[in-house]
Design a protein around this motif. Sequence first.
Motif, PDB file in Angstrom:
ATOM      1  N   ASP A   1       0.710  -1.095   0.043  1.00 16.63           N
ATOM      2  CA  ASP A   1       0.025   0.055   0.114  1.00 16.63           C
ATOM      3  C   ASP A   1       0.828   1.250   0.150  1.00 16.63           C
TER       4      ASP A   1
ATOM      5  N   GLN B   1       2.315   3.437  -3.143  1.00 14.58           N
ATOM      6  CA  GLN B   1       1.532   4.533  -3.758  1.00 14.58           C
ATOM      7  C   GLN B   1       2.101   5.991  -3.486  1.00 14.58           C
TER       8      GLN B   1
ATOM      9  N   PRO C   1       2.410   4.076  -9.501  1.00 14.05           N
ATOM     10  CA  PRO C   1       1.934   4.197  -7.882  1.00 14.05           C
ATOM     11  C   PRO C   1       0.897   4.932  -7.581  1.00 14.05           C
ATOM     12  N   ALA C   2       0.762   6.127  -8.247  1.00 18.76           N
ATOM     13  CA  ALA C   2      -0.438   7.137  -7.920  1.00 18.76           C
ATOM     14  C   ALA C   2      -1.696   6.478  -8.353  1.00 18.76           C
ATOM     15  N   ARG C   3      -1.744   5.191  -9.062  1.00 21.00           N
ATOM     16  CA  ARG C   3      -3.062   4.614  -9.344  1.00 21.00           C
ATOM     17  C   ARG C   3      -3.502   3.644  -8.502  1.00 21.00           C
ATOM     18  N   ILE C   4      -2.430   3.188  -7.469  1.00 20.33           N
ATOM     19  CA  ILE C   4      -2.702   2.090  -6.576  1.00 20.33           C
ATOM     20  C   ILE C   4      -4.087   2.143  -6.063  1.00 20.33           C
ATOM     21  N   PRO C   5      -4.511   3.338  -5.223  1.00 25.86           N
ATOM     22  CA  PRO C   5      -5.653   3.232  -4.670  1.00 25.86           C
ATOM     23  C   PRO C   5      -6.885   2.882  -5.471  1.00 25.86           C
TER      24      PRO C   5
ATOM     25  N   ASP D   1      -8.444   6.847 -14.844  1.00 25.73           N
ATOM     26  CA  ASP D   1      -8.396   6.451 -13.411  1.00 25.73           C
ATOM     27  C   ASP D   1      -9.777   5.532 -13.094  1.00 25.73           C
TER      28      ASP D   1
ATOM     29  N   ARG E   1     -11.525   2.695  -2.686  1.00 25.46           N
ATOM     30  CA  ARG E   1     -10.491   3.379  -3.067  1.00 25.46           C
ATOM     31  C   ARG E   1     -10.163   4.556  -1.845  1.00 25.46           C
TER      32      ARG E   1
ATOM     33  N   THR F   1      -6.835   4.763  -0.067  1.00 24.75           N
ATOM     34  CA  THR F   1      -5.831   6.196  -0.019  1.00 24.75           C
ATOM     35  C   THR F   1      -5.168   6.570   1.019  1.00 24.75           C
TER      36      THR F   1
END
Length: 289
Positions: free
Chosen positions: A134, A137, A167-171, A204, A241, A245
């Motif tokens: 986690d 991200q 990484p920014a799209r992991i959530p 996204d 999500r 986050t």
Amino acid sequence: MLYLVDASVYIFRAYFSLPDSIRDRSGHPVQAVYGFTRFLVELLAREQPRYLACAFDESLTSSFRNRIYPPYKANRVLPPPELEQQLKACRRAARALGIATFASKRYEADDLIGTLARRHGRGRAVVIVSRDKDLAQLVREGDVFWDYGAGERHDVQSITSKLGVPPARIPDLLGLAGDAVDNIPGVAGIGVKTAAALLQAFEDLDDVYANLDRVAALPLRGAVGIAARLAAGRDLASLSRELATIHCDIPLKTTLAELRWTGINTRAVNRLLNELGFGASLRRQIERL
């Protein structure tokens, strides 16, 4: 560089990998403290960090995420009493080694790390020391996600290659696929590979739902069924999500100067080692720092 350590990962690793025959002068098991302290000493000796902090988890049942979704992490087993008794000593050990420590009943270690990374990582690389995916991200260009135990360092490119999304799209990925480890539901019937494929086709999670009519036509096996499952699970996707986050703007009073490692507190270290009955080997390692 700024090193941010996810302390719980290495405390639990020490507790379960070392024998409980490691005991203090009162006969209480202290293998988690010993292993965690040794890990920190090795990290300090190896990296000689200029800036360093440890984030501890104290919010397993009291995180703000539990109020949003009560089943969040409800599948986690609480630390056994033998480990619970060692947690404060682990934080004390980090402080004695001159390391800034942070913990919160409301926010998780991930949120503490995220806030420290965003607030004090401007203009310098951040090294996140953890094995919790986690936290990946948070990685930006120039940053590193370091799975210390596995000896693996990952950057933006390797994370993207491994997960199929940056990484920014992991959530967003976890919003679709969920996360059984944290009891995050996701959309029923959507796995990680399908979620990654959707996020490769669209920008996204919001873009996926803005274009549900196009999902059925994607070159994915069972695309029509995927579109139907997405439609049925819209609310759970949004909730998941949100749960996944990391909050990087929590109210945390700290300055960069407080994270600077300036050496060990010799008196505090000696007092701790004497109380816990740790041997000469660890003491010599610490003296060499």
